[in-house]
Every structure is written in C-alpha cells, then in structure tokens.
Design a protein around this motif. Structure first.
Motif, PDB file in Angstrom:
ATOM      1  N   MET A 190       0.833  -1.206   0.000  1.00  0.00           N
ATOM      2  CA  MET A 190       0.000   0.000   0.000  1.00  0.00           C
ATOM      3  C   MET A 190       0.867   1.255   0.000  1.00  0.00           C
ATOM      4  SD  MET A 190      -3.396  -0.936   2.248  1.00  0.00           S
ATOM      5  CE  MET A 190      -2.585  -1.207   3.800  1.00  0.00           C
ATOM      6  N   LEU A 191       2.002   1.171   0.706  1.00  0.00           N
ATOM      7  CA  LEU A 191       2.916   2.316   0.687  1.00  0.00           C
ATOM      8  C   LEU A 191       3.457   2.541  -0.724  1.00  0.00           C
ATOM      9  CD1 LEU A 191       5.011   1.935   3.992  1.00  0.00           C
ATOM     10  CD2 LEU A 191       3.375   3.737   3.419  1.00  0.00           C
ATOM     11  N   GLU A 192       3.833   1.454  -1.383  1.00  0.00           N
ATOM     12  CA  GLU A 192       4.380   1.583  -2.738  1.00  0.00           C
ATOM     13  C   GLU A 192       3.329   2.129  -3.703  1.00  0.00           C
ATOM     14  OE1 GLU A 192       7.393  -1.102  -4.365  1.00  0.00           O
ATOM     15  OE2 GLU A 192       6.961  -2.468  -2.695  1.00  0.00           O
ATOM     16  N   GLU A 193       2.099   1.665  -3.499  1.00  0.00           N
ATOM     17  CA  GLU A 193       1.024   2.137  -4.372  1.00  0.00           C
ATOM     18  C   GLU A 193       0.777   3.630  -4.169  1.00  0.00           C
ATOM     19  OE1 GLU A 193      -3.476   0.580  -5.574  1.00  0.00           O
ATOM     20  OE2 GLU A 193      -2.231  -0.460  -4.081  1.00  0.00           O
ATOM     21  N   ARG A 194       0.837   4.008  -2.892  1.00  0.00           N
ATOM     22  CA  ARG A 194       0.618   5.418  -2.572  1.00  0.00           C
ATOM     23  C   ARG A 194       1.718   6.314  -3.120  1.00  0.00           C
ATOM     24  NH1 ARG A 194      -0.499   8.537   2.691  1.00  0.00           N
ATOM     25  NH2 ARG A 194       1.714   8.122   3.003  1.00  0.00           N
ATOM     26  N   ALA A 195       2.914   5.722  -3.312  1.00  0.00           N
ATOM     27  CA  ALA A 195       4.062   6.514  -3.774  1.00  0.00           C
ATOM     28  C   ALA A 195       4.025   6.697  -5.284  1.00  0.00           C
ATOM     29  CB  ALA A 195       5.363   5.832  -3.358  1.00  0.00           C
ATOM     30  N   LYS A 196       3.258   5.854  -5.967  1.00  0.00           N
ATOM     31  CA  LYS A 196       3.279   5.879  -7.438  1.00  0.00           C
ATOM     32  C   LYS A 196       2.786   7.189  -8.044  1.00  0.00           C
ATOM     33  CE  LYS A 196       3.201   1.009  -8.682  1.00  0.00           C
ATOM     34  NZ  LYS A 196       2.323  -0.150  -8.943  1.00  0.00           N
ATOM     35  N   PRO A 197       1.579   7.628  -7.702  1.00  0.00           N
ATOM     36  CA  PRO A 197       1.083   8.827  -8.384  1.00  0.00           C
ATOM     37  C   PRO A 197       1.704  10.100  -7.843  1.00  0.00           C
ATOM     38  CG  PRO A 197      -0.526   8.056  -6.797  1.00  0.00           C
ATOM     39  CD  PRO A 197       0.652   7.163  -6.688  1.00  0.00           C
ATOM     40  N   ALA A 198       3.046  10.097  -7.811  1.00  0.00           N
ATOM     41  CA  ALA A 198       3.737  11.291  -7.309  1.00  0.00           C
ATOM     42  C   ALA A 198       3.664  12.394  -8.340  1.00  0.00           C
ATOM     43  CB  ALA A 198       5.191  10.958  -6.991  1.00  0.00           C
ATOM     44  N   ARG A 199       3.638  12.017  -9.600  1.00  0.00           N
ATOM     45  CA  ARG A 199       3.622  12.982 -10.704  1.00  0.00           C
ATOM     46  C   ARG A 199       2.281  13.715 -10.795  1.00  0.00           C
ATOM     47  NH1 ARG A 199       1.163   8.810 -13.159  1.00  0.00           N
ATOM     48  NH2 ARG A 199       2.140   6.776 -12.854  1.00  0.00           N
ATOM     49  N   VAL A 200       1.236  13.127 -10.216  1.00  0.00           N
ATOM     50  CA  VAL A 200      -0.085  13.734 -10.269  1.00  0.00           C
ATOM     51  C   VAL A 200      -0.088  15.089  -9.586  1.00  0.00           C
ATOM     52  CG1 VAL A 200      -2.491  13.474  -9.559  1.00  0.00           C
ATOM     53  CG2 VAL A 200      -1.183  11.492 -10.380  1.00  0.00           C
ATOM     54  N   HIS A 201       0.837  15.249  -8.681  1.00  0.00           N
ATOM     55  CA  HIS A 201       0.915  16.480  -7.882  1.00  0.00           C
ATOM     56  C   HIS A 201       0.692  17.713  -8.750  1.00  0.00           C
ATOM     57  CE1 HIS A 201       2.173  19.492  -5.118  1.00  0.00           C
ATOM     58  NE2 HIS A 201       2.410  18.602  -4.174  1.00  0.00           N
TER      59      HIS A 201
ATOM     60  N   PHE B 188      -3.693   1.076   9.400  1.00  0.00           N
ATOM     61  CA  PHE B 188      -5.158   1.060   9.534  1.00  0.00           C
ATOM     62  C   PHE B 188      -5.800   2.165   8.691  1.00  0.00           C
ATOM     63  CE2 PHE B 188      -7.141  -1.866  12.545  1.00  0.00           C
ATOM     64  CZ  PHE B 188      -6.038  -2.544  13.017  1.00  0.00           C
ATOM     65  N   ASP B 189      -5.191   3.329   8.689  1.00  0.00           N
ATOM     66  CA  ASP B 189      -5.744   4.434   7.894  1.00  0.00           C
ATOM     67  C   ASP B 189      -5.821   4.043   6.418  1.00  0.00           C
ATOM     68  OD1 ASP B 189      -6.053   5.973  10.110  1.00  0.00           O
ATOM     69  OD2 ASP B 189      -4.237   7.168   9.814  1.00  0.00           O
ATOM     70  N   MET B 190      -4.761   3.416   5.926  1.00  0.00           N
ATOM     71  CA  MET B 190      -4.740   3.024   4.517  1.00  0.00           C
ATOM     72  C   MET B 190      -5.770   1.935   4.237  1.00  0.00           C
ATOM     73  SD  MET B 190      -0.772   3.370   3.260  1.00  0.00           S
ATOM     74  CE  MET B 190      -0.102   2.103   4.305  1.00  0.00           C
ATOM     75  N   LEU B 191      -5.943   1.039   5.208  1.00  0.00           N
ATOM     76  CA  LEU B 191      -6.969   0.004   5.038  1.00  0.00           C
ATOM     77  C   LEU B 191      -8.356   0.640   4.980  1.00  0.00           C
ATOM     78  CD1 LEU B 191      -5.814  -2.943   7.379  1.00  0.00           C
ATOM     79  CD2 LEU B 191      -5.947  -2.942   4.888  1.00  0.00           C
ATOM     80  N   GLU B 192      -8.598   1.586   5.881  1.00  0.00           N
ATOM     81  CA  GLU B 192      -9.911   2.238   5.914  1.00  0.00           C
ATOM     82  C   GLU B 192     -10.164   3.019   4.616  1.00  0.00           C
ATOM     83  OE1 GLU B 192     -11.730   3.766   9.553  1.00  0.00           O
ATOM     84  OE2 GLU B 192      -9.784   3.529  10.524  1.00  0.00           O
ATOM     85  N   GLU B 193      -9.121   3.661   4.132  1.00  0.00           N
ATOM     86  CA  GLU B 193      -9.254   4.424   2.892  1.00  0.00           C
ATOM     87  C   GLU B 193      -9.578   3.498   1.724  1.00  0.00           C
ATOM     88  OE1 GLU B 193      -6.728   7.992   0.658  1.00  0.00           O
ATOM     89  OE2 GLU B 193      -6.054   7.068   2.532  1.00  0.00           O
ATOM     90  N   ARG B 194      -8.903   2.349   1.730  1.00  0.00           N
ATOM     91  CA  ARG B 194      -9.099   1.393   0.652  1.00  0.00           C
ATOM     92  C   ARG B 194     -10.509   0.792   0.709  1.00  0.00           C
ATOM     93  NH1 ARG B 194      -6.020  -3.662  -1.306  1.00  0.00           N
ATOM     94  NH2 ARG B 194      -6.986  -4.544   0.525  1.00  0.00           N
TER      95      ARG B 194
END
Lengths: 201, 201
Positions: A190-201, B188-194
DNA sequence: CCATCATTTGAGCGATCAATCAACACGCTG
DNA sequence: CAGCGTGTTGATTGATCGCTCAAATGATGG
C-alpha cells in the motif's frame, strides 16, 4: 592455545544462551561444552555477566557476515532484501521446529533488570539491525512515499519480526510468523502504491 | 483463611514473575511477600511450575475485567478500542519508566523449553487477546476491506504491541513504542481508505 | 468432648549455583 | 638454567535453590 580459549568460551556461550537463555545456562554448561575448566574461564572473564557482554559484542560485530550477507546473497532489490531477511528468520524457525528465536529479543525480555552495559549492547544490536533495514528503505527511494519516516518504518519491520517469532514460538507454528509477514507485505504494497502517483501532484 | 492462602500466593507470584521473571523469582521471594511458609505453599501447589500455571490461568480468566474493561471504559468505536488498548500498555510503560512489559510476552521468550501445559496456557492467553482485537475488527464491519483477514490483522496488532514494548524496554524510551503504534495507525488508515470506495464496484 | 481432616509451621534436605585460589605447566627472555 | 608472566587445573567454598516432612494447630461434625 590461549586466544582460542576466550573465543571458544564466547561461541559456546552464544549457543547456550540462545538455546536455554542466560539464567538457565550455568557456567558448568559452558565448561562442559568446551573442555575448559572454570579457572580458565575466570581468567578471561571477571564473571558470568562479562561472558554475556562478550557474546553481545560478537553479535554486534558480526551482524554483517553472520546475518545480513547470508540472507541477502543473490538479492539486490532493496525491499526484496527486507523480506529476504525476514525469510531467513523463517528458515531458522523451521529448522528448529519453532522452538527458538532471535537471541537478542529473547535476552531483552528475559533480563528484567539488566546491567547498563548489557542493556546498551542489546539496544545497539537492535539499532544496527534497524539501521540495515533503514538503508534498504533509503535505497528504495521514491518507491516509498516521500513523507514516510524511514527510520520508524525500519523499527516497525523489527517489531514485525520479533512479534512474529514470539507468536510462532509460543504456538509452535510458523504460520503465525507467515501471517505477520503477510500483513507487513500488504503494508508495504500500500505504501508503494501510494508513492506511485507522485507525478499527479 | 485457607482459600485466601492460595489466592495470595498466586497474586504475589503474578507480581514477582512480572517484575523479575519466572526463573529469577525464588519460592523464598513469594513466601516473604505473603507471610506464608513453604509448607503451606507446597500444600496447595506440587511445585513452582504449578504456581506459574495458576498465574497464567488467572491472567486468562481475568483478561476481561483486568485488562480490556479498564482500557475500553468510555470508548465505543471498535477501532478506537484497539488503539485504546495499545495506549493502556503505553501507560504501563510510562508508569514503570519503560522497565517492564507484557507479562505473557516476557514469559514466552524467557522459557525456552516450557512444559506443554505452560506453553499452551501462554498460547491461550495470546489467542484470547487476539480474539478480543478480532472482535473489534469484525465490529468495524466494512470500514475495513472485505477481503482483509480479520484474524491475521488482529495477530499483527499483538505483534505491534509486543515488538513495541520490547524495543521501548530495551532502549528505555517510550518513543520506540509510539513510533510503532504510529506505523500501525497508518496501516489502519490506509486500510480504511481502501475500504471506502466499496460502492464503486 | 472427641475424632477427623485440612491447614500451617519452619528447620532442614540434597542439589546446584557462581566464583575462588593455591598449585602447577608452559614459553619466553636474560 | 633461572626468573617471570601467561595460562591452566580442579577441588572447594558459601550462598541459594526447590522442596520435604514430622509435628503442631485449627476448624468441623457427631
């Protein structure tokens, strides 16, 4: 034959402390493993506690060769290295029928009022382990969100390892370790997924 | 005065095992705390190990009143209850200057070759703790993704607690515990968001 | 008041513990 | 060979360990 004597004591004690714990290992246990007699041991070490200190120093100085290198042989991906290290603990659990675990972690919870030198050495061992994981996380670069605290995350990896071993040992079932690693894996995903759309900024 | 005797021994032993560990607590330690003499203790318990068993049974039977109820008073949110429980361990760490920790976890790592009854009781204590967390996760319903294994996640919460305590104790700094909880919170926050865009299906 | 059984007493058991120490062995240097 | 320092031996120490047991005490019911 004298420099060997000290070394033999330390390695015998390392094994025994890992197998039986510190308090349950007697000086006689160490002596019978090494064919060394008590006078020789007390020639090199003022007391039993100083043997423990030497053991902890040996762990500290050997974390690279004894732990990380074997676990990381053939693994180059930084995040892959983290889970490769966890997998080497899993192998350890398997080869001992889930009876033994991290020697530092066991000592940390066994010794309730440790000498300050002992406590600091255990803390140093943990800190070095965390530092190795942190280096992987730093190497992973922007695969992980920029605002993620690499050091805290590395400590969390240590926690997952220690907690997983504790439960696997208590239940005598490696599946408890596996499920913990699975959760950590999902956390990383989930961390890696969250890091992906960095360019969207 | 006889039913009290047994009870007094168990509670004195509970304290001492928590303070000093099992091996470092002598029968004499327990006796001096209770003004009971050795003959009385051995009238109720065949041996020291049976005192430990009684202690573990007391923990098991009292998890609700002694642990969960105090931690959850005034908290109704299921996920809030999880972190309220973690916070009660944090308070425990603070009030003891980060020297003591989870009594079950300490015993689990101190006893390397435990009697089977002892091991099963420790496992049962862990299982009950996990069950309580799992109930919170089930209660949280669809705030957490449907495909998330509630049981595995509850075990991971136990891991985070035990690992956090281990590190906080070793470093004598509650911040190590806090950072671990912070990571778990983010998980947990990421799980809830997902879990939120469930309707998008 | 007695009989019975549960409970308590506390000195003491053998085992084991970490640690000691006087005697000895060895290698090196002068 | 003598002198010296390093390393080794292993019987021994005193403390502490978990645990025992014969005797005393207390409570309960007949």
């Amino acid at each position: 034959m004298s420099p060997d004597t000290r070394r033999n004591i330390v390695f015998a004690a390392m094994d025994l402390f890992w197998l039986k714990g510190f308090n349950s290992t007697s000086i006689a246990d160490i002596l019978s493993r090494t064919q060394i007699h008590s006078g020789s041991l007390y020639h090199f070490f003022p007391g039993k506690q100083d043997v423990l200190i030497a053991v902890l120093e040996t762990y500290r100085d050997g974390i690279g060769e004894m732990l990380l290198q074997p676990a990381w042989s053939g693994v180059s991906d930084p995040i892959g290295k983290i889970f490769a290290l966890l997998n080497s603990y899993r192998t350890h659990l398997l080869t001992t029928d889930c009876t033994y675990g991290c020697p530092i972690g066991s000592l940390a919870l066994e010794l309730h009022e440790p000498d300050e030198r002992v406590r600091l050495l255990m803390a140093e061992n943990f800190a070095n382990w965390v530092k190795a994981i942190e280096a992987c996380l730093v190497e992973a670069g922007d695969r992980i969100p920029r605002d993620t605290d690499r050091h805290a995350l590395a400590e969390f990896v240590l926690t997952a390892m220690e907690g997983g071993i504790m439960q696997a040992r208590t239940h005598r079932d490696v599946a408890y370790f596996d499920r913990n690693v699975q959760c950590l894996r999902q956390y990383f995903d989930m961390l890696e997924e969250r890091a992906k759309p960095a360019r969207v900024h």
